[in-house]
Design a protein around this motif. Structure first.
Motif, mmCIF file in Angstrom:
data_model
loop_
_atom_site.group_PDB
_atom_site.id
_atom_site.type_symbol
_atom_site.label_atom_id
_atom_site.label_comp_id
_atom_site.label_asym_id
_atom_site.label_seq_id
_atom_site.Cartn_x
_atom_site.Cartn_y
_atom_site.Cartn_z
ATOM 1 N N ALA A 1 0.830 -1.207 0.000
ATOM 2 C CA ALA A 1 0.000 0.000 0.000
ATOM 3 C C ALA A 1 0.869 1.264 0.000
ATOM 4 O O ALA A 1 0.537 2.257 -0.642
ATOM 5 C CB ALA A 1 -0.932 -0.003 1.206
ATOM 6 N N ASP B 1 -7.008 -7.938 -3.281
ATOM 7 C CA ASP B 1 -8.330 -7.607 -2.745
ATOM 8 C C ASP B 1 -8.462 -6.107 -2.471
ATOM 9 O O ASP B 1 -9.569 -5.571 -2.495
ATOM 10 C CB ASP B 1 -8.602 -8.382 -1.453
ATOM 11 C CG ASP B 1 -8.855 -9.861 -1.686
ATOM 12 O OD1 ASP B 1 -9.085 -10.265 -2.850
ATOM 13 O OD2 ASP B 1 -8.801 -10.624 -0.695
ATOM 14 N N GLU B 2 -7.334 -5.447 -2.219
ATOM 15 C CA GLU B 2 -7.309 -3.997 -1.969
ATOM 16 C C GLU B 2 -7.143 -3.206 -3.267
ATOM 17 O O GLU B 2 -7.007 -1.986 -3.228
ATOM 18 C CB GLU B 2 -6.164 -3.644 -1.011
ATOM 19 C CG GLU B 2 -6.252 -4.290 0.352
ATOM 20 C CD GLU B 2 -7.293 -3.639 1.246
ATOM 21 O OE1 GLU B 2 -7.514 -2.428 1.129
ATOM 22 O OE2 GLU B 2 -7.900 -4.376 2.050
#
Length: 187
Positions: free
Chosen positions: A91, A122-123
């Motif tokens: 991230a 998934d993010e």
């Protein structure tokens, strides 16, 4: 990198605090054990992440910087980092061009990076993985899952890092990293 051990139970945190003090160009999250380039994420550039058990310094934290890794995830001594670390790193360094996980062929590293890749996807983070397995000494060992990733890891990190710094897309950076691994052997 030489390190004095004051208290064995805090050796990893102590080393990370030292790294942060010595390298202001890095962001070092001691609590979550993630080392990131201070300029991350770099827009349009593939982020490179690696990691592994502490005790092998300067690998990988010592190779975070321009033209190399975007982030590193140090585990406990000789223990794989956990997926949450890798997800935080992904991230932090995803500049929109995706992230390449450079994984050494140790069971814990493989399992945890695989899980982290699923979590990152998934993010909404595009992830590719390259497994480094250069060590020919243990091809048929009873104690490993094939050849270990050892010395070639540095070459994969450096050459893939240079490709990412040139702005190559994730698929090309991944292919270059695979080619470096496939062309490397150690004993």
């Amino acid at each position: 990198m030489k390190m004095l051990i004051n208290v064995p139970e805090t050796v990893v945190a102590d080393a990370l605090r030292g790294l942060a003090a010595a390298h202001p160009e890095l962001t070092v999250d001691v609590e979550n054990r993630v080392i990131v380039r201070r300029d991350a994420p770099v827009a349009g550039q593939v982020g490179l992440i690696s990691g592994g058990g502490s005790g092998h310094e300067p690998l990988h934290g010592g190779f975070v910087g321009p033209g190399m890794l975007s982030a590193a995830c140090p585990g406990e001594v000789f223990t794989s980092p956990v997926p949450d670390q890798m997800l935080r790193a992904a991230a932090a360094v995803d500049g929109g061009a995706g992230v390449l996980f450079i994984v050494k062929n140790y069971t814990g590293d493989v399992l945890n990076f695989d899980m982290a890749a699923e979590m990152a996807e998934d993010e909404g983070i595009q992830v590719a993985k390259v497994l480094v397995n250069d060590d020919v000494a243990v091809t048929d060992s009873l104690y490993t899952a094939g050849r270990r990733g050892t010395g070639a890891t540095l070459f994969v990190e450096k050459i893939a890092g240079a490709a990412a710094a040139e702005g190559m897309p994730l698929e090309r950076v991944e292919a270059i990293a695979r080619q470096v691994n496939e062309s490397s052997r150690s004993f």
